[in-house]
Design a protein around this motif. Structure first.
Motif, PDB file in Angstrom:
ATOM      1  N   LEU A 587      23.654  86.018  10.792  1.00 41.30           N
ATOM      2  CA  LEU A 587      23.762  86.940   9.918  1.00 41.30           C
ATOM      3  C   LEU A 587      22.631  86.380   8.650  1.00 41.30           C
ATOM      4  O   LEU A 587      21.946  86.791   7.994  1.00 41.30           O
ATOM      5  N   ARG A 588      22.575  84.880   8.621  1.00 45.52           N
ATOM      6  CA  ARG A 588      21.691  84.458   7.827  1.00 45.52           C
ATOM      7  C   ARG A 588      20.147  84.756   8.221  1.00 45.52           C
ATOM      8  O   ARG A 588      19.324  84.958   7.319  1.00 45.52           O
ATOM      9  N   ARG A 589      19.775  84.562   9.419  1.00 45.34           N
ATOM     10  CA  ARG A 589      18.635  85.240  10.032  1.00 45.34           C
ATOM     11  C   ARG A 589      17.998  86.419   9.497  1.00 45.34           C
ATOM     12  O   ARG A 589      17.251  86.891   9.074  1.00 45.34           O
ATOM     13  N   ILE A 590      19.394  87.316   9.626  1.00 47.60           N
ATOM     14  CA  ILE A 590      18.820  88.931   9.273  1.00 47.60           C
ATOM     15  C   ILE A 590      18.831  88.821   7.710  1.00 47.60           C
ATOM     16  O   ILE A 590      17.655  89.806   7.302  1.00 47.60           O
ATOM     17  N   GLN A 591      19.324  88.156   7.052  1.00 55.55           N
ATOM     18  CA  GLN A 591      19.000  88.253   5.631  1.00 55.55           C
ATOM     19  C   GLN A 591      17.742  87.508   5.091  1.00 55.55           C
ATOM     20  O   GLN A 591      17.180  88.195   4.303  1.00 55.55           O
ATOM     21  N   ASP A 592      17.455  86.403   5.696  1.00 53.74           N
ATOM     22  CA  ASP A 592      16.247  85.679   5.489  1.00 53.74           C
ATOM     23  C   ASP A 592      15.043  86.611   6.127  1.00 53.74           C
ATOM     24  O   ASP A 592      14.024  86.642   5.300  1.00 53.74           O
ATOM     25  N   GLY A 593      15.087  87.391   7.098  1.00 51.43           N
ATOM     26  CA  GLY A 593      14.172  88.158   7.526  1.00 51.43           C
ATOM     27  C   GLY A 593      13.936  89.403   6.486  1.00 51.43           C
ATOM     28  O   GLY A 593      13.144  89.659   6.380  1.00 51.43           O
ATOM     29  N   ALA A 594      15.002  89.868   6.180  1.00 49.15           N
ATOM     30  CA  ALA A 594      14.872  90.805   4.895  1.00 49.15           C
ATOM     31  C   ALA A 594      14.195  90.466   3.841  1.00 49.15           C
ATOM     32  O   ALA A 594      13.278  91.401   3.196  1.00 49.15           O
ATOM     33  N   ARG A 595      14.466  89.279   3.450  1.00 49.51           N
ATOM     34  CA  ARG A 595      13.986  88.696   2.255  1.00 49.51           C
ATOM     35  C   ARG A 595      12.505  88.690   2.312  1.00 49.51           C
ATOM     36  O   ARG A 595      11.768  88.868   1.563  1.00 49.51           O
ATOM     37  N   ARG A 596      12.149  88.159   3.595  1.00 47.16           N
ATOM     38  CA  ARG A 596      10.635  87.758   3.649  1.00 47.16           C
ATOM     39  C   ARG A 596      10.072  88.981   3.993  1.00 47.16           C
ATOM     40  O   ARG A 596       8.734  89.263   3.656  1.00 47.16           O
ATOM     41  N   MET A 597      10.571  90.125   4.391  1.00 44.03           N
ATOM     42  CA  MET A 597       9.967  91.363   4.564  1.00 44.03           C
ATOM     43  C   MET A 597       9.730  91.978   3.263  1.00 44.03           C
ATOM     44  O   MET A 597       8.434  92.575   3.085  1.00 44.03           O
ATOM     45  N   GLY A 598      10.606  91.895   2.641  1.00 42.93           N
ATOM     46  CA  GLY A 598      10.369  92.303   1.063  1.00 42.93           C
ATOM     47  C   GLY A 598       9.477  91.725   0.360  1.00 42.93           C
ATOM     48  O   GLY A 598       8.706  92.447  -0.359  1.00 42.93           O
TER      49      GLY A 598
END
Length: 768
Positions: A587-598
């Motif tokens: 879940l944390r990886r999903i959030q980090d990935g979404a943040r980096r993509m943004g």
């Protein structure tokens, strides 16, 4: 038939007067001539009618042209007597005189050239000695640096060998790149106990001369003769100092210098591909050579060289064939104080003489020319007889060639009498004007009518202005042909003056119809090309607008699913208690990935906007701008202790908004990559200016980078550190490069892993 001596005529057409004897009778001499005194006289051949040919006699030589074969004499006058010579004797005397004169001329030329060469070689010797002096300073400085390195490492090694090894590695990095192969330590028994490159460890060198010199000598630096490495075959120059422990000899410490690299460094001084710089040991062995270094290894300078003589001076010059390639050179040498190392600079004689070769050749050809003149003097009589015929032939041929050249160039010559206003034309002018010679009028008023009506007033105005000012006339115009056609012509004219007034004008007229037609066609093509460029520019502007709209559309389309991903991940985080530890990590990886993509989308849009932004140059105080950026950066982590050094008074011509982005990226990177450094330091300063550009530097002592990957620093999305080490999108430095390039400057980077990084950029110093 008789010969008499006559006095010079009173005038060009005056009568000849016979020289009479003391009794008043005409004195004639049959087939002989007595000359008294040394003055000029005239000899006249008398015929039955009292008329005859005459010849001028100069002191020293009397020659009668066109005499019968039986009476062809040359009288060599000696003041009070005569010498009678026949035709064959004349030839022998001329040949003898010519041979002596030519021999003297060539002898003087050879002597002059020898003196000239000697002077050139002397100057070259002084120059080579000056170059050797200059190179001696550089080599001495490098040897001093190596000696300082040996002393520092020796001191640390004697206290703690492991610390000495670390210091050795550090010191080697500061020496010129590639010059020193490695550092080694030898014990008192002559065995290598340490090598910075693990080369020859355990090797026994006690029988080497350089070890014996270190062992038996005093505490000073010893430079040994080159040795060939058993590891890679390279030639190395040992430079060492002894190790003393409690006053006893404990071994030696050496720097092994690459002879090839030393030769390359010496080669930087050579001015010609045949010039050489040689480094010799004090007793003559070759240490390094700028050219053919490998062939010179093991060679020893002959004992007859002046620098190896007993009591030799510190510097000097000599000429000799080189030891390795036998090329003749002018040498200058200098001996270093203390160790006696010799720097020898050899300038190839061919390159030394190159600047004066043309002068020597001119002297040679001039001597040859003068010799030819002397030889030609012997054939002067025959040449005089045929001169008129040859001159006539040459003039006719020249006239024919000139006419052909004018016809091929469509260039005619004309002359205008300003008093009568009548033209005189060459045949080519008639052809250009389409007129018949002798049938058409060549008066100025009639010729003016043939000028195109649209050009007539301008032509007449320029012509009259040229007459009044007396300057060259230069005008292009059109002419009307009898058949109704039109030609473009270019007329040039210069004026002849009498008493300050122009009386005649001479010039040329050239048919430039083809050139003008090509020019008009080129102008039409340029207009068409400009129209195409304008159309393409308009299309490109429309495409840029569409691309911008597409970028924002894509940004919106990408952000919407990212928000959904991040939102659902946040909802899942609220129910994290029901997930396993592995699920929560996902879940944390999903959030980090979404943040980096943004962040990546935001950076891309920002870079695209900055690339299209209009640059407004103005004087910007970069020191104040950097201080403001530092305040913003420091707010992110107020607890961090960073030593900021921002030079005061730095300014340049730049766009303040875009330059703030540049400093935010560079100073922000320095802040980020020093986060793991115990005592972080960041410096922003001015380093210099050239060519209207000023250069600045942002440097830090942070993580640094490997220079092998420096080309990837300014490419979008290229990162040299992992995300878990330092966050980032890889867009910042790419944006910096684009913005600096839009200012007309450049950006470059230097760094080392663990030792920090430095980024240099240039911007205009003043307004262009």
């Amino acid at each position: 038939m008789a010969w008499v001596v006559c006095s010079p005529p009173r005038s060009r057409r005056g009568s000849w007067r016979l020289r009479r004897d003391a009794h008043g009778a005409a004195r004639s001499v049959d087939e002989r001539l007595f000359l008294s005194g040394s003055g000029m006289c005239v000899v006249r051949e008398l015929r039955g009618d009292g008329m005859g040919n005459s010849v001028l006699a100069l002191p020293g030589l009397l020659y009668k042209e066109a005499l019968p074969q039986s009476l062809r004499w040359v009288f060599a006058c000696t003041g009070v007597g005569f010498v009678k010579l026949n035709g064959r004797s004349v030839l022998l005397w001329v040949l003898l005189f010519t041979a002596v004169a030519v021999a003297m001329l060539w002898g003087l030329n050879q002597r002059s050239q020898n003196e000239w060469r000697a002077e050139v070689f002397e100057r070259a010797g002084l120059r080579s000695m000056q170059l050797a002096d200059a190179m001696a300073g550089q080599v001495g400085a490098e040897l001093a640096l190596m000696d300082h390195t040996l002393l520092d490492v020796r001191e640390t090694w004697l206290r703690e060998p492991e610390a000495g090894q670390a210091l050795a590695a550090q010191k080697l990095n500061f020496l010129p790149d590639g010059l020193v192969s490695h550092l080694s330590v030898v014990n008192a028994e002559g065995q290598v106990v340490y090598s910075s490159r693990n080369i020859d460890v355990g090797l026994d060198i006690k029988d080497r001369p350089h070890f014996a010199a270190v062992h038996s000598g005093s505490d000073h630096m010893v430079v040994g003769n080159p040795l060939q490495s058993s590891a890679n075959g390279a030639w190395l120059i040992p430079v060492g100092r002894p190790l003393y422990r409690d006053g006893q000899f404990a071994g030696a410490i050496y720097l092994l210098i690459s002879a090839e690299r030393m030769g390359q460094r010496l080669g930087r001084l050579a001015l010609d591909k045949k010039d050489i710089v040689v480094l010799l040991n004090f007793d003559g062995p070759v240490l390094a050579r700028s050219v053919d270094n490998a062939a010179a290894m093991g060679q020893v300078a002959p004992k007859d060289r002046p620098f190896l003589q007993e009591g030799a001076a510190v510097s000097g010059t000599y000429r000799q064939n080189s030891l390795v390639d036998t090329v003749p050179r002018v040498f200058g040498w200098h001996r270093l104080a203390g160790n006696g190392i010799l720097i020898v600079v050899g300038l190839a004689e061919s390159s030394v003489l190159a600047p004066v070769v043309s002068s020597l050749n001119r002297s040679f050809w001039l001597t040859g020319l003068l010799s030819g003149v002397l030889l030609a003097g012997g054939l002067a009589v025959a040449w005089l007889l045929r001169r008129e015929e040859r001159t006539g032939q040459a003039l006719r041929e020249s006239a024919r060639q000139l006419e052909d050249a004018q016809r091929m160039a469509k260039l005619g010559h004309w002359s205008l009498d300003l008093r009568t206003r009548d033209f005189i034309w060459s045949d080519e002018v008639y052809r250009i004007m389409g007129m018949q010679q002798g049938s058409d009028s060549s008066a100025y008023k009639d010729i003016l009518k043939r000028v195109h009506p649209e050009d007539r007033a301008g032509f007449e105005e320029k012509f009259e202005q040229a007459i009044k000012s007396g300057v060259k006339m230069d005008v292009a115009h059109r002419v009307l042909l009898p058949d109704g056609g039109v030609k473009h012509v270019h007329a040039l004219g210069i004026f002849e003056l009498e008493n300050g007034e122009p009386v005649r004008c001479q010039g040329t007229v050239q048919d430039i119809t083809e050139v003008r037609s090509a020019q008009l066609a080129l102008e039409a093509m340029n207009e068409e090309l400009e129209a195409r460029v304008a159309a393409r520019t308009s299309e490109l502007g429309a495409l840029n607008n569409e691309l911008e709209a597409f970028a924002y559309s894509v940004s919106h389309d990408l952000r919407t699913p990212l928000r959904s991903i991040h939102g659902f991940a946040t909802l899942l985080e609220e129910e994290a208690e029901t997930l396993s530890s592995e699920g929560r990590a996902h879940l944390r990886r999903i959030q980090d990935g979404a943040r980096r993509m943004g962040l990546l989308i935001t950076d891309l849009l920002t870079m695209a906007h900055q690339s299209r932004a209009v640059v407004h140059l103005q004087q910007v105080n970069l020191s104040e701008l950097a201080q403001a950026v530092v305040v913003d950066i420091a707010r992110e982590d107020p607890q961090r202790a960073v030593v900021w050094t921002i030079a005061p008074g730095m300014s340049a011509m730049a766009d303040p908004v875009l330059m703030r982005v540049v400093l935010q990226n560079l100073l922000g990177n320095a802040w980020k990559y020093t986060s793991q450094t115990p005592q972080p330091k960041i410096v922003f300063e001015r380093v210099g200016h050239t060519g209207g550009m000023v250069e600045f530097c942002v440097c830090d002592n942070g993580a640094g980078f490997d220079m092998a990957y420096v080309d990837q620093l300014f490419k979008p999305f290229k990162r040299l550190h992992a995300h878990h080490e330092f966050e980032g999108s890889g867009i910042g430095l790419a944006s910096v490069q684009r913005l600096i390039q839009r200012h007309g400057g450049t950006v470059r980077a230097e760094g080392a892993v663990g030792q920090g990084a430095a980024f240099y950029f240039t911007v205009p110093l003043t307004s262009p």
